[in-house]
Scaffold this active site. Structure first.
Site, PDB file in Angstrom:
ATOM      1  N   LYS A   1     -26.823  66.244  21.996  1.00 43.04           N
ATOM      2  CA  LYS A   1     -26.126  65.323  21.100  1.00 43.04           C
ATOM      3  C   LYS A   1     -24.701  65.819  20.875  1.00 43.04           C
ATOM      4  CE  LYS A   1     -26.242  63.831  16.230  1.00 43.04           C
ATOM      5  NZ  LYS A   1     -26.935  64.004  14.949  1.00 43.04           N
TER       6      LYS A   1
ATOM      7  N   GLU B   1     -24.127  63.581   1.477  1.00 40.28           N
ATOM      8  CA  GLU B   1     -24.764  64.706   2.169  1.00 40.28           C
ATOM      9  C   GLU B   1     -24.455  66.060   1.529  1.00 40.28           C
ATOM     10  OE1 GLU B   1     -25.349  66.516   6.662  1.00 40.28           O
ATOM     11  OE2 GLU B   1     -24.340  64.603   6.369  1.00 40.28           O
TER      12      GLU B   1
END
Length: 462
Positions: A218, A267
């Site tokens: 990724k 987050e």
């Protein structure tokens, strides 16, 4: 660090000056409990007193820090986390603290952040933001569990006059605590320039080829949108609108002159309270639905989507690996849940652990950053690709921002859903996780969704 219990400001300053080493200086910190204060009014008035303002809040916990001015700056350009921690520890060794309250974020508190990648060539856009920078504000307001605390931090020298310093502190204290907010006007976007969108999509394709031909799983690619506003943006007004529109977020502002890095991120990177560690795995994104049925359908698809679940699992496994040598009693649920925000919903997994003695929050941050949600996996290879091919200097975007105090408490979030405001212009940033079967058009649309929170408040929407 010397702990004093004397409540008289002048007496505290006098004792600190009397015991100072010749031809040196020391930080003196004095904390008092105060009546309820409007945190945004404090932030607004801070601009009249100093050219630097700081704001941090965890909206879910009603916990807020507001800083005015700078008593001490901690800046490191090489071995940044280790160097910053050494400077911090040296500062605390000789500091004088008058803080009778066992409340996190009171007393000597450093607020700041770091660049995403200090090895990436720095551009003029981020000229005022160092590879790592923490500020001990001259004046700090802390809201904790509906109680309010005011901290004054001042650097004294052997020839300073305690009464003169005390009078100055009292004057500015009154101005900060007793003023009413004067919010600036809403802005409207009069120009938008997406930086090289076609080239960005080509970079996504290049990343998918890299993933298909190597062991990289990724790569997270970010892009920039440059905005022109009809007037200079007032960061206090932007904060107010983010507070109204982005619940369950960490809202932050780091302002230096006309430059202000500001945002509302969902987050958390890490939080430490009395050696207890709390963290968040947040990866996998979808929009909210227009109806309850539509919202439930999108949520179900997000939870069962192989790509998003794979992205999320990358983050969970990295998190566990990153903290296991620093912590005990690690607890991580087997499956995520869907975490809804106003504009978006994410896959979310909480993490708790016990921090081993001798380790600090900066140790954890150094090991966690960048998470797979912001860099990719494996970390070294994905960040190398970003450094070579990404079309922007991320600066502090996607990097840790937060605070730590002299009692080993602290909290940091990942600076996404954010932008850099410069007068009547702004750069907004958004990224997405690219995997082997990613479609450039779909990834571009995902970044558009992630730009929505900041676009909305700068456009003057409620």
């Amino acid at each position: 660090m010397i702990e004093l219990k004397e409540e008289n400001i002048e007496a505290v300053l006098q004792e600190a000056i009397d015991t100072i080493r010749p031809q040196s200086s020391r930080l003196v910190s004095i904390t008092k409990r105060v009546e309820k204060v409007d945190t945004l009014a404090f932030y607004d008035v801070a601009k009249q007193i100093r050219n630097e303002r700081l704001f941090w809040t965890s909206t879910a916990e009603a916990y807020t820090l507001v800083g005015a001015g700078s008593a001490i700056e901690i800046i490191a350009r090489h071995n940044r986390f280790e160097t910053a921690e050494q400077i911090w520890n040296n500062l605390l060794e000789d500091a004088v603290s008058n803080n009778p309250y066992d409340v996190p974020g009171t007393g000597i508190v450093a607020i700041g952040g770091a660049a995403f990648d200090p090895e990436k060539e720095k551009t003029a856009l981020w000229a005022n933001f160092e590879p790592i920078r923490f500020t001990v504000p001259e004046y700090l307001l802390t809201e904790h569990e509906k109680d309010y605390y005011f901290t004054m931090n001042i650097v004294v020298r052997e020839d300073d006059h305690p009464r003169q310093l005390a009078n100055q502190l009292r004057r500015e204290e009154r101005k900060l605590l007793e003023s009413l907010p004067k919010y600036g006007e809403d802005t409207h976007i009069v120009g938008r320039h997406d930086i090289s969108p076609n080239k960005w999509k080509q970079t996504v394709k290049l990343a998918t080829n890299e993933i298909q031909q190597s062991h990289v799983d990724k790569i997270v690619l970010a892009r920039e949108v440059r905005l022109k506003l009809d007037k200079e943006a007032d960061s206090g007004n932007v904060i107010r609108k983010l507070l109204n529109t982005q619940p369950n977020s960490f809202i932050f502002s780091f302002e230096q002159g006309r430059d202000c890095f500001i945002g509302a991120t969902p987050e958390r990177l890490v939080k430490i309270r009395e050696s207890s560690l709390f963290s968040t795995c947040l990866a996998g994104t979808a929009p909210r639905g227009e109806t309850e049925e539509d919202d439930a359908r999108i949520s179900y698809h997000l939870f069962h989507d192989q790509k998003n679940r794979g992205e999320h699992d990358f983050v969970v496994q990295m998190m566990k690996k990153a903290i296991e040598s620093y912590c005990t009693d690690i607890e991580i649920p087997d499956e995520p849940v869907v975490y809804p925000l106003k504009n978006l919903q994410h896959l979310y997994t909480p993490v708790t652990a016990r921090l081993n003695e001798g380790n600090s929050i900066l140790d954890i941050i150094k090991n966690l950053h960048p998470t797979p949600a912001l860099g990719g996996t494996p970390r070294e290879e994905s960040v190398a690709f970003i450094r070579e091919h990404e079309l922007l200097d991320r600066g502090w975007y996607g990097a840790p921002v937060g605070w730590l105090d002299n009692r080993d408490n602290g909290e940091f979030a990942v600076a996404i859903r954010s932008g850099l405001i410069q007068g009547n212009e702004a750069s907004l940033f958004a990224g997405c996780g690219v995997v082997k079967d990613s479609d450039p058009e779909e990834e571009f649309e995902e970044t558009n969704i992630k730009l929505t929170p900041m676009l909305s408040v700068l456009e003057g929407e409620k």
